[in-house]
Design a protein around this motif. Structure first.
Motif, PDB file in Angstrom:
ATOM      1  N   SER A 233       0.808  -1.233   0.000  1.00 22.30           N
ATOM      2  CA  SER A 233       0.000   0.000   0.000  1.00 22.30           C
ATOM      3  C   SER A 233       0.835   1.273   0.000  1.00 22.30           C
ATOM      4  O   SER A 233       0.339   2.340   0.369  1.00 22.30           O
ATOM      5  N   TYR A 234       2.101   1.183  -0.402  1.00 18.19           N
ATOM      6  CA  TYR A 234       2.947   2.381  -0.521  1.00 18.19           C
ATOM      7  C   TYR A 234       3.601   2.419  -1.887  1.00 18.19           C
ATOM      8  O   TYR A 234       3.951   1.382  -2.458  1.00 18.19           O
ATOM      9  N   ARG A 235       3.762   3.623  -2.401  1.00 16.69           N
ATOM     10  CA  ARG A 235       4.466   3.826  -3.661  1.00 16.69           C
ATOM     11  C   ARG A 235       5.506   4.918  -3.488  1.00 16.69           C
ATOM     12  O   ARG A 235       5.396   5.780  -2.604  1.00 16.69           O
ATOM     13  N   GLY A 236       6.508   4.894  -4.349  1.00 16.23           N
ATOM     14  CA  GLY A 236       7.526   5.933  -4.370  1.00 16.23           C
ATOM     15  C   GLY A 236       7.752   6.422  -5.781  1.00 16.23           C
ATOM     16  O   GLY A 236       7.576   5.672  -6.749  1.00 16.23           O
ATOM     17  N   VAL A 237       8.139   7.683  -5.896  1.00 13.66           N
ATOM     18  CA  VAL A 237       8.474   8.281  -7.190  1.00 13.66           C
ATOM     19  C   VAL A 237       9.829   8.965  -7.029  1.00 13.66           C
ATOM     20  O   VAL A 237      10.059   9.667  -6.028  1.00 13.66           O
ATOM     21  N   ALA A 238      10.725   8.765  -7.982  1.00 11.50           N
ATOM     22  CA  ALA A 238      12.086   9.295  -7.856  1.00 11.50           C
ATOM     23  C   ALA A 238      12.563   9.917  -9.156  1.00 11.50           C
ATOM     24  O   ALA A 238      12.201   9.478 -10.253  1.00 11.50           O
ATOM     25  N   VAL A 239      13.409  10.935  -9.012  1.00 11.32           N
ATOM     26  CA  VAL A 239      14.075  11.568 -10.153  1.00 11.32           C
ATOM     27  C   VAL A 239      15.565  11.647  -9.845  1.00 11.32           C
ATOM     28  O   VAL A 239      15.971  11.600  -8.674  1.00 11.32           O
ATOM     29  N   PRO A 240      16.409  11.755 -10.863  1.00 10.67           N
ATOM     30  CA  PRO A 240      17.850  11.850 -10.622  1.00 10.67           C
ATOM     31  C   PRO A 240      18.244  13.198 -10.023  1.00 10.67           C
ATOM     32  O   PRO A 240      17.653  14.231 -10.350  1.00 10.67           O
ATOM     33  N   LEU A 241      19.231  13.165  -9.155  1.00 12.99           N
ATOM     34  CA  LEU A 241      19.816  14.374  -8.595  1.00 12.99           C
ATOM     35  C   LEU A 241      21.250  14.451  -9.119  1.00 12.99           C
ATOM     36  O   LEU A 241      22.073  13.587  -8.832  1.00 12.99           O
ATOM     37  N   ARG A 242      21.531  15.495  -9.893  1.00 20.22           N
ATOM     38  CA  ARG A 242      22.835  15.637 -10.543  1.00 20.22           C
ATOM     39  C   ARG A 242      23.596  16.828  -9.966  1.00 20.22           C
ATOM     40  O   ARG A 242      22.989  17.779  -9.452  1.00 20.22           O
ATOM     41  N   ASP A 243      24.918  16.753 -10.088  1.00 18.85           N
ATOM     42  CA  ASP A 243      25.726  17.869  -9.626  1.00 18.85           C
ATOM     43  C   ASP A 243      25.864  18.912 -10.731  1.00 18.85           C
ATOM     44  O   ASP A 243      25.277  18.773 -11.814  1.00 18.85           O
ATOM     45  N   HIS A 244      26.648  19.975 -10.468  1.00 18.50           N
ATOM     46  CA  HIS A 244      26.744  21.071 -11.423  1.00 18.50           C
ATOM     47  C   HIS A 244      27.440  20.685 -12.721  1.00 18.50           C
ATOM     48  O   HIS A 244      27.372  21.412 -13.713  1.00 18.50           O
ATOM     49  N   LYS A 245      28.086  19.505 -12.735  1.00 16.31           N
ATOM     50  CA  LYS A 245      28.711  19.015 -13.952  1.00 16.31           C
ATOM     51  C   LYS A 245      27.800  18.045 -14.710  1.00 16.31           C
ATOM     52  O   LYS A 245      28.170  17.539 -15.757  1.00 16.31           O
TER      53      LYS A 245
ATOM     54  N   ALA B 245      22.819  11.156  -6.799  1.00 14.41           N
ATOM     55  CA  ALA B 245      21.835  10.659  -5.845  1.00 14.41           C
ATOM     56  C   ALA B 245      20.473  10.606  -6.509  1.00 14.41           C
ATOM     57  O   ALA B 245      20.317  10.953  -7.689  1.00 14.41           O
ATOM     58  N   ALA B 246      19.488  10.159  -5.747  1.00 15.11           N
ATOM     59  CA  ALA B 246      18.098  10.176  -6.200  1.00 15.11           C
ATOM     60  C   ALA B 246      17.286  11.030  -5.248  1.00 15.11           C
ATOM     61  O   ALA B 246      17.488  10.997  -4.034  1.00 15.11           O
ATOM     62  N   LEU B 247      16.377  11.809  -5.798  1.00 16.48           N
ATOM     63  CA  LEU B 247      15.436  12.610  -5.029  1.00 16.48           C
ATOM     64  C   LEU B 247      14.077  11.934  -5.162  1.00 16.48           C
ATOM     65  O   LEU B 247      13.617  11.685  -6.279  1.00 16.48           O
ATOM     66  N   SER B 248      13.430  11.621  -4.049  1.00 17.96           N
ATOM     67  CA  SER B 248      12.200  10.847  -4.132  1.00 17.96           C
ATOM     68  C   SER B 248      11.194  11.255  -3.070  1.00 17.96           C
ATOM     69  O   SER B 248      11.533  11.919  -2.090  1.00 17.96           O
ATOM     70  N   VAL B 249       9.962  10.841  -3.284  1.00 22.12           N
ATOM     71  CA  VAL B 249       8.909  10.976  -2.280  1.00 22.12           C
ATOM     72  C   VAL B 249       8.246   9.621  -2.120  1.00 22.12           C
ATOM     73  O   VAL B 249       8.195   8.808  -3.050  1.00 22.12           O
ATOM     74  N   SER B 250       7.745   9.356  -0.915  1.00 17.03           N
ATOM     75  CA  SER B 250       7.024   8.134  -0.621  1.00 17.03           C
ATOM     76  C   SER B 250       5.629   8.493  -0.154  1.00 17.03           C
ATOM     77  O   SER B 250       5.450   9.477   0.583  1.00 17.03           O
ATOM     78  N   MET B 251       4.627   7.702  -0.571  1.00 10.89           N
ATOM     79  CA  MET B 251       3.244   8.051  -0.262  1.00 10.89           C
ATOM     80  C   MET B 251       2.392   6.801  -0.086  1.00 10.89           C
ATOM     81  O   MET B 251       2.666   5.765  -0.707  1.00 10.89           O
ATOM     82  N   PRO B 252       1.359   6.877   0.739  1.00 10.52           N
ATOM     83  CA  PRO B 252       0.409   5.766   0.821  1.00 10.52           C
ATOM     84  C   PRO B 252      -0.436   5.718  -0.443  1.00 10.52           C
ATOM     85  O   PRO B 252      -0.722   6.753  -1.052  1.00 10.52           O
ATOM     86  N   MET B 253      -0.812   4.531  -0.865  1.00  8.01           N
ATOM     87  CA  MET B 253      -1.640   4.374  -2.053  1.00  8.01           C
ATOM     88  C   MET B 253      -3.108   4.455  -1.645  1.00  8.01           C
ATOM     89  O   MET B 253      -3.601   3.605  -0.914  1.00  8.01           O
ATOM     90  N   THR B 254      -3.763   5.498  -2.107  1.00 10.30           N
ATOM     91  CA  THR B 254      -5.179   5.679  -1.806  1.00 10.30           C
ATOM     92  C   THR B 254      -5.979   5.430  -3.078  1.00 10.30           C
ATOM     93  O   THR B 254      -5.755   4.462  -3.774  1.00 10.30           O
ATOM     94  N   GLN B 255      -6.913   6.324  -3.389  1.00 11.49           N
ATOM     95  CA  GLN B 255      -7.685   6.190  -4.622  1.00 11.49           C
ATOM     96  C   GLN B 255      -6.942   6.760  -5.820  1.00 11.49           C
ATOM     97  O   GLN B 255      -7.383   6.617  -6.959  1.00 11.49           O
ATOM     98  N   GLU B 256      -5.817   7.414  -5.562  1.00 12.13           N
ATOM     99  CA  GLU B 256      -5.020   8.033  -6.620  1.00 12.13           C
ATOM    100  C   GLU B 256      -4.304   6.963  -7.438  1.00 12.13           C
ATOM    101  O   GLU B 256      -3.637   6.091  -6.877  1.00 12.13           O
ATOM    102  N   SER B 257      -4.421   7.013  -8.752  1.00 14.14           N
ATOM    103  CA  SER B 257      -3.727   6.052  -9.611  1.00 14.14           C
ATOM    104  C   SER B 257      -2.252   6.411  -9.700  1.00 14.14           C
ATOM    105  O   SER B 257      -1.820   7.508  -9.308  1.00 14.14           O
TER     106      SER B 257
END
Length: 263
Positions: free
Chosen positions: A211-223, A228-240
């Motif tokens: 019942s949990y999902r995560g979404v992530a995007v790359p985190l890059r340096d100035h070059k 690293a990865a930047l992400s959020v974690s959330m409970p799965m509700t009625q949202e697809s």
């Protein structure tokens, strides 16, 4: 043969005369303890890290003298002092300090827990987080280590290594099962990695916690290097999954772009 991505891609080759074998072996003893092996005899520890019983016992007794290991005379186990090693990283590394204000804004904007994680071998380690704890079985606490295969951040960081590295990883080890939704088929995982590289972000649903999902995007340096990865974690509700991605991706990407020149 075990597969291990480099911890520091920019590290220079080490001259043999500068290599301290004893330090390597001492650290390998510490790393041999895990959730499946919390207490070990000298023989068991030696077998797990390629040392004789006598050598392993000497390292364990030295670590015990330094306060990193405790013993009842037969078995050995780690003490809380070991956590000082990780705490030293969190207190001294630039990345956790730089990203924290951005994570606060990301959490405020998405109403979800936000994380920055780095790849260590094939695991990810959470080096920064913001948001209220939730009742997840595993709990992504600061400093937690999680297999990369079951999180959006881990799949992103593994997939972004490229096709050759992904093939090496998949050919060298089994994919473990954590829930009924965990991807354990290697062909399916390989296709998922291709999709992640093509779209530039990752989503993982119920692979580690139901019942949990995560979404992530790359985190890059100035070059432009992936750090690293930047992400959020959330409970799965009625949202697809599509609706969740549409809701959080713009702010994830905006936050990653804002951090780029500071890293």
């Amino acid at each position: 043969m075990s597969f291990e991505l480099p911890i520091s891609p920019t590290a220079a080759p080490l001259d043999k005369k500068d290599w301290i074998a004893g330090l390597e072996k001492g650290l390998s003893i510490i790393e041999t303890f895990d959730d499946a092996h919390p207490r070990l005899s000298a023989s068991q520890a030696g077998e797990r890290c390629g040392l004789t019983r006598t050598a392993a016992r000497r390292y364990l007794l030295t670590l015990s003298h330094l306060g990193y290991v405790a013993t009842d005379g037969k078995l050995f186990w780690l003490t809380p002092r070991v956590m000082r090693l990780g705490q030293s990283y969190l207190e001294s590394a630039r990345l956790p300090r730089i990203v924290q204000p951005f994570l606060q804004r990301l959490t405020a904007g998405t109403q979800e827990i936000s994380y920055v994680s780095v790849l260590d071998g094939t695991d990810i380690v959470y080096v920064a987080r913001n948001g209220t704890n939730r009742a997840m079985n595993t709990g992504f606490v600061l400093g937690a280590r999680v297999p990369g295969q079951v999180t959006a951040a881990g799949m992103l960081l593994l997939g972004m290594q490229g096709e050759e590295a992904v093939d090496q990883w998949l050919n060298s080890q089994d994919l473990k099962t954590f829930t009924s939704y965990t991807i354990t088929n290697k062909d399916r995982m390989r296709l998922e990695m291709v999709r992640i590289r093509a779209q530039g972000w990752a989503i993982s649903e119920q692979q580690l916690d139901l019942s949990y999902r995560g979404v992530a995007v790359p985190l890059r340096d100035h070059k432009g290097a992936l750090v690293a990865a930047l992400s959020v974690s959330m409970p799965m509700t009625q949202e697809s999954a599509e609706e969740a991605a549409q809701r959080v991706l713009p702010l994830l990407r905006e936050t990653a772009a804002a951090m780029m020149n500071l890293i």
